[in-house]
Design an enzyme around this catalytic site. Sequence first.
Site, PDB file in Angstrom:
ATOM      1  N   GLN A 262       0.819  -1.209   0.000  1.00 31.54           N
ATOM      2  CA  GLN A 262       0.000   0.000   0.000  1.00 31.54           C
ATOM      3  C   GLN A 262       0.855   1.263   0.000  1.00 31.54           C
ATOM      4  O   GLN A 262       0.474   2.288  -0.562  1.00 31.54           O
ATOM      5  CB  GLN A 262      -0.947   0.000   1.198  1.00 31.54           C
ATOM      6  CG  GLN A 262      -2.008  -1.076   1.141  1.00 31.54           C
ATOM      7  CD  GLN A 262      -2.833  -1.022  -0.139  1.00 31.54           C
ATOM      8  OE1 GLN A 262      -3.526  -0.042  -0.398  1.00 31.54           O
ATOM      9  NE2 GLN A 262      -2.760  -2.072  -0.947  1.00 31.54           N
ATOM     10  N   HIS A 265       1.616   3.149  -3.314  1.00 31.25           N
ATOM     11  CA  HIS A 265       0.620   3.960  -4.016  1.00 31.25           C
ATOM     12  C   HIS A 265       0.986   5.436  -4.032  1.00 31.25           C
ATOM     13  O   HIS A 265       0.810   6.134  -5.035  1.00 31.25           O
ATOM     14  CB  HIS A 265      -0.746   3.821  -3.332  1.00 31.25           C
ATOM     15  CG  HIS A 265      -1.544   2.657  -3.807  1.00 31.25           C
ATOM     16  ND1 HIS A 265      -2.136   2.603  -5.046  1.00 31.25           N
ATOM     17  CD2 HIS A 265      -1.857   1.487  -3.200  1.00 31.25           C
ATOM     18  CE1 HIS A 265      -2.780   1.453  -5.185  1.00 31.25           C
ATOM     19  NE2 HIS A 265      -2.621   0.760  -4.079  1.00 31.25           N
ATOM     20  N   GLU A 332      -9.369   1.679   5.737  1.00 29.71           N
ATOM     21  CA  GLU A 332      -9.878   1.340   4.400  1.00 29.71           C
ATOM     22  C   GLU A 332      -9.725  -0.166   4.168  1.00 29.71           C
ATOM     23  O   GLU A 332     -10.668  -0.847   3.786  1.00 29.71           O
ATOM     24  CB  GLU A 332      -9.081   2.123   3.353  1.00 29.71           C
ATOM     25  CG  GLU A 332      -9.458   1.816   1.919  1.00 29.71           C
ATOM     26  CD  GLU A 332      -8.520   2.470   0.926  1.00 29.71           C
ATOM     27  OE1 GLU A 332      -8.902   2.551  -0.253  1.00 29.71           O
ATOM     28  OE2 GLU A 332      -7.395   2.880   1.310  1.00 29.71           O
ATOM     29  N   HIS A 333      -8.518  -0.672   4.366  1.00 25.68           N
ATOM     30  CA  HIS A 333      -8.237  -2.107   4.265  1.00 25.68           C
ATOM     31  C   HIS A 333      -7.724  -2.591   5.621  1.00 25.68           C
ATOM     32  O   HIS A 333      -6.781  -2.017   6.157  1.00 25.68           O
ATOM     33  CB  HIS A 333      -7.149  -2.411   3.231  1.00 25.68           C
ATOM     34  CG  HIS A 333      -7.340  -1.759   1.907  1.00 25.68           C
ATOM     35  ND1 HIS A 333      -6.740  -0.553   1.572  1.00 25.68           N
ATOM     36  CD2 HIS A 333      -8.041  -2.147   0.816  1.00 25.68           C
ATOM     37  CE1 HIS A 333      -7.065  -0.232   0.332  1.00 25.68           C
ATOM     38  NE2 HIS A 333      -7.859  -1.180  -0.157  1.00 25.68           N
ATOM     39  N   ASP A 366      -7.590  -5.866  -4.256  1.00 27.91           N
ATOM     40  CA  ASP A 366      -7.394  -4.789  -5.236  1.00 27.91           C
ATOM     41  C   ASP A 366      -7.749  -5.238  -6.645  1.00 27.91           C
ATOM     42  O   ASP A 366      -8.111  -4.418  -7.488  1.00 27.91           O
ATOM     43  CB  ASP A 366      -5.942  -4.316  -5.208  1.00 27.91           C
ATOM     44  CG  ASP A 366      -5.644  -3.393  -4.045  1.00 27.91           C
ATOM     45  OD1 ASP A 366      -6.603  -2.847  -3.460  1.00 27.91           O
ATOM     46  OD2 ASP A 366      -4.461  -3.209  -3.720  1.00 27.91           O
ATOM     47  N   HIS A 425     -52.143  19.953   7.583  1.00 29.67           N
ATOM     48  CA  HIS A 425     -51.897  18.527   7.402  1.00 29.67           C
ATOM     49  C   HIS A 425     -53.135  17.727   7.812  1.00 29.67           C
ATOM     50  O   HIS A 425     -53.574  16.812   7.120  1.00 29.67           O
ATOM     51  CB  HIS A 425     -50.699  18.069   8.248  1.00 29.67           C
ATOM     52  CG  HIS A 425     -49.368  18.411   7.665  1.00 29.67           C
ATOM     53  ND1 HIS A 425     -48.959  19.696   7.434  1.00 29.67           N
ATOM     54  CD2 HIS A 425     -48.340  17.607   7.273  1.00 29.67           C
ATOM     55  CE1 HIS A 425     -47.738  19.694   6.936  1.00 29.67           C
ATOM     56  NE2 HIS A 425     -47.342  18.435   6.817  1.00 29.67           N
TER      57      HIS A 425
END
Length: 441
Positions: A262, A265, A332-333, A366, A425
């Site tokens: 990761q 990235h 996230e992961h 992924d 109403h």
Amino acid sequence: MISRIDLRGDALPEGGALRDLLPRADFDVEAALEKVRPLCEDVHHRGDAALIDFAKRFDGVVLDRVKVPARALADALAALDPAVRAALEESIRRARLVHRAQRRTAHTTQVVPGGTVTEKWVPVERVGLYAPGGRSVYPSSVVMNAVPAQEAGVASIALASPPQAEFDGLPHPTILAACALLGVDEVYAVGGAQAVAMFAYGTESCPPANMVTGPGNIWVAAAKRYFTGRIGIDTEAGPTEIAVLADDTADPVHLASDLISQAEHDPLAAAVLVTDSAALADAVAEELKPQVAATKHVEDRVVPALTGRQSAIVLVDGIEEGLRVVDAYGAEHLEIQTADAAAVADRVKNAGAVFVGPWAPVSLGDYCAGSNHVLPTGGCACHSSGLSVQSFLRGIHIVDYTREALAEVAHHVVTLAEAEDLPAHGAAIKARFGWKVPQSK
């Protein structure tokens, strides 16, 4: 190379106090918002001309149009490496299996005799997808965005990806080939915030969309925030994150490789290991050295990511405390590499996706697990989900009552309307019964 945070010994704090102790990247979307605002409005006023100007300014390419010709898609697919094509086709096949099973069907509930509420699910009409094209090329993101939209039944799907100078101003050919494999034939050579603006406002070439999804840099995230309310979005995606909860049964070679996977990235990517084993922490820290030295993108991505404030090894007293930490982090992961990993994973409350045991690394998710890799970042997993078929569907309630069914509950409706000082109403009910509301039997 990677810092440590020692949370052993003392009782862990609750809620926000614990979150504040954990590493996180600096990602100031609000500051970026002010910079993308004039850019987005320029697209609003000048349309394609603004997009062409921005392509020259930001991407270094001169375009005569932003829409990619159909011939370019066909040529990209024809030239695609057969091994890459086979891998993409398998990724698409597995993603379809998972996402097709998510499709909801209409359901009718009979509330009372003669009174029903049906919830039907309707896809959004048009979606703009974004595939990044900066430091890396992401045909996998084309798959992860297009498949759930298609399985949801979205009728009109367009995709934007930045123009590339080395490919004559077209998006990367692997992006184009992925689009061709998926049957996405409306593609634009537009990147960054201007792509989101194109989908939000529409231009001469591109009709406006109802929704924009897909990962991107901080400028894409800021543009999504700017247009929230005008269009639907998936999430303001920040830098990618991996957290690993591990005990002394985990293999430090695996853990180091997963953290690096990761980190490659982006220099802001987060890699966090949470463990109750000091020996494992030491082993992973040592294992990172040769693996980092042997990988690619070392100086511009991996080392800045691993040494940044967003990455750390977090020491805890036990797996119970580790679960509290990873739930507070909301990764996230999240990988679970412990004894009885499935049981531990089942107790996780906050994560975009959970990867169980040594044979389900994040890299699998992924590309080819069948799950979606467009996931909430920055702790948003505590309230948000990853991209799915549901992201592209809207639930609509259909209320169908007979006269008798309305009469049975009319006095309650009138009572509540008057309690809220909204007499009209109640009057809308009374008018149906000659202004005398029947009492329930």
